[in-house]
Enzyme design. Sequence first.
Site, PDB file in Angstrom:
ATOM      1  N   CYS A   1      -3.383  11.332   4.700  1.00 49.03           N
ATOM      2  CA  CYS A   1      -3.280  10.909   6.095  1.00 49.03           C
ATOM      3  C   CYS A   1      -3.286  12.156   6.982  1.00 49.03           C
ATOM      4  O   CYS A   1      -2.375  12.990   6.882  1.00 49.03           O
ATOM      5  CB  CYS A   1      -2.009  10.103   6.332  1.00 49.03           C
TER       6      CYS A   1
ATOM      7  N   HIS B   1       0.869  -1.185   0.000  1.00 45.38           N
ATOM      8  CA  HIS B   1       0.000   0.000   0.000  1.00 45.38           C
ATOM      9  C   HIS B   1       0.902   1.229   0.000  1.00 45.38           C
ATOM     10  O   HIS B   1       1.458   1.599   1.028  1.00 45.38           O
ATOM     11  CB  HIS B   1      -0.863  -0.072   1.268  1.00 45.38           C
TER      12      HIS B   1
ATOM     13  N   HIS C   1       1.706   5.269  -0.735  1.00 44.43           N
ATOM     14  CA  HIS C   1       1.294   6.638  -1.007  1.00 44.43           C
ATOM     15  C   HIS C   1       2.377   7.276  -1.878  1.00 44.43           C
ATOM     16  O   HIS C   1       3.540   6.891  -1.818  1.00 44.43           O
ATOM     17  CB  HIS C   1       1.109   7.417   0.289  1.00 44.43           C
TER      18      HIS C   1
ATOM     19  N   ASN D   1      -3.130   7.583  -1.960  1.00 43.44           N
ATOM     20  CA  ASN D   1      -2.517   6.375  -2.504  1.00 43.44           C
ATOM     21  C   ASN D   1      -2.077   6.626  -3.940  1.00 43.44           C
ATOM     22  O   ASN D   1      -2.560   7.541  -4.600  1.00 43.44           O
ATOM     23  CB  ASN D   1      -3.518   5.218  -2.503  1.00 43.44           C
TER      24      ASN D   1
END
Length: 328
Positions: free
Chosen positions: A266, A233, A235, A275
Site C-alpha cells: 500500500c 482481506h 495484509h 496480502n
Amino acid sequence: MGATGMCRAFYKKDGLAALLMDFQMANSSEVLDALLVQPTSTGHAIAFNYLVPNVKGLQNFFHVLDSASTKTSQAPPSPPPTPIESAEWPASNTSAQDPNAVPSRASSDINANLSKSNTTEISVFAAATEAFSKANLNCSIAESLERFRPILLQAKERNIRVRGYVSVALGCPYEGPKTDPRKVAEITSSLLEMGADEVSVADTTGMGTAPKTRELLKALSAAGIVNHDIALHFHDTYGQALVNTVVGLEHGIRIFDSSVGGLGGCPYSKGATGNVATEDLVYCLHSLGVKTGIDTQEMAKIGAWISEELGKSNETRAGKAILARLRS
C-alpha cells in the site's frame, strides 16, 4: 508494463475455484482487452476484476468490454481447448482423509468446467477513515459513497458483478490502529444496499490482531451483515494474517483474499507488506482440513515464477519450504 498493484485472490464462487484479478495499473485497459480477446483456456472460470474509481472509469470499462466483444465476434472460431488431463499431471489424490487432496480430474469434470465462461467484474474502494479516504480517493467517505452510487446503478443495468472494498478496517496509517468497527460496518452496509454483490473488508496496514478481528466481525453481524456477503482481506505486515484468517473461519467467513508470493502493498502505508501469500493461506487451510481444490506444489511454483518475473522477493514461507522439499 508495470505490475505494481496487481493482486490475486483465490476464493470459492458457485462451486468453482475462481481467480480474481485486480487491475490497478495505468495500462489496465490494454491488459483487460488482451485477456478478453485472447482468453487463456483453464479448468475453472476466471473472474477478471477491474478497479473503477469513478463514472469515467466505468465508461472506460464498458468501452473495453464492447470493443473486445466486437473483436471476438469477427474472429474465426477458436479450436476446442486442450484437455487438462495428460501424462504431465500426477495421479490425483482423492483420499477423504488427506486434507491436501484435490478434486479428481475426471474428463467429464474437466469438460464441464471448461464450458464455464470467464467473467468480468468491477470493484470500488471505500475507506473506513476520513484521513485515508482523503489520501487514497481525494474525497471524504460520504463523497466517495455518492461517487459509487451511479457506478453500481449502471453496472447493474448491464448485469456486471460489483465487488466493494473497505480499506483500513483494522488500522489506519494516519488515524492509528483503532479504526471504529461500527464505521466499517456502516460503510459495508451502504455498499451492499447500493447493490454490491460482495464487500471485502480489508486490513490494508496489517495492524489487525485476533481480538480486533473478532470485534470487527461482531460489529458486522450486529449491523445485519451476513457472512456470505463479505470477504476478509489481510495484509501480513506484522505476521498476523493467518491468525486473523482462522478467527474469520471460526466466525463463518469463507472468502479470503490473498496474493501469490505475497505480492502487493500500500503506497499510503509505510512498511505495509502485500496480502497474505496464497501459498501460506492454502497450506494453513489444508492443515485445518479445508478442501480448496488447489495444488500446493503447483501454487508454490507459480509464486516463485511470478516473483522472479517481477523482480520481487518471494514472501511466502510455505511456498519456499514446499519448493525446497521438491528439490531435495
